[in-house]
Design a protein around this motif. Structure first.
Motif: not given
Length: 254
Positions: A54-81
């Motif tokens: 919902r946040l990504t839709e509200r902000l027209q895509g201006r949301v990013a996860i910035v983590s020490g984890r790999t992109l694969r792990e980010i996608d797994r944990i965030s469920d691709g959101a």
């Protein structure tokens, strides 16, 4: 406590909910997800996924996860959101349109992984995380080895030229050349983030580069967790407080 300007700051207030054209950069562990004994103990969460969507839709895509984890792990944990994301402390970056930018792994990372493996083999509870671009030594379940771990990691950093990145009960040796602040700055130069007001939300020392970059670009940082010296301007208590705050932003009329 020093503020971003270096002055002694008062206790940090909660960040505002009403933000004009915010561009949000969110750490994962300790911010969107609770810290866990092992990296793989963190998984998807229905509420987190819903809030990010919902946040990504509200902000027209201006949301990013910035983590020490790999992109694969980010996608797994965030469920691709999270369409836009940066992994391994800025060494991997996926733009909102899905295109990828990634550094070439330093060959010395293999040496660090081998040294960490040997260290962990003799110390129960110590875990090694091989991210290809970096090597992580986790000792949350063996806190007594922290001194030995730091000596090893610092020695390897000096010998190899790898960048030493301390974290919450983890030491990471990574390919040099990027950090979370650099990732935030790169996102801010591109659509849909360009022209937005950057807000970095993080809990760890690795997030200070992001706080500094956000402040430099006209935004601010939000520290999650206990008060400490920081470049952040605001603070939230923990993961639930972060999700409540993000939920509020998602509900504010455009």
């Amino acid at each position: 406590m020093p503020s971003a300007s270096g002055a002694i700051a008062p206790r940090l207030p909660k960040p505002p909910v009403a933000l004009r054209k915010a561009a949000l950069f969110l750490d994962l562990d300790g911010v969107l997800a609770p810290l866990a004994p092992t990296p793989d103990a963190v998984g998807p969460d229905v509420r987190r996924t819903d809030v990010l969507t919902r946040l990504t839709e509200r902000l027209q895509g201006r949301v990013a996860i910035v983590s020490g984890r790999t992109l694969r792990e980010i996608d797994r944990i965030s469920d691709g959101a999270a369409r836009a994301a940066s992994g391994v402390h800025g060494l991997q970056r996926r733009r909102e349109d899905g295109s990828l930018v990634q550094r070439t792994p330093d060959p010395a990372v293999r040496r660090a992984v081998a040294a960490f493996d040997a260290f962990a083999a003799a110390r129960p509870g110590v875990l090694v995380e091989d991210k290809e671009l970096s090597a992580g030594l986790h000792y949350r379940q063996a806190p007594d080895v922290s001194g030995e771990a730091l000596i090893l990691a610092a020695s390897l950093a000096e010998e190899t030229g790898l960048a030493l990145q301390p974290g919450a009960m983890v030491l990471e040796l990574k390919t040099p050349g990027a950090d979370k602040g650099a990732a935030l700055s790169a996102f801010m130069a591109e659509a849909p983030f360009q022209g937005g007001v950057p807000v970095m939300v993080g809990d760890d020392l690795t997030d200070e580069h992001g706080f500094e970059a956000a402040e430099r670009l006209g935004g601010f940082g939000v520290l999650v967790g206990p008060e400490r010296a920081t470049a952040a301007r605001y603070r939230l208590e923990g993961v639930n407080a972060v999700l409540d705050w993000l939920d509020g932003i998602a509900e504010v009329p455009a």
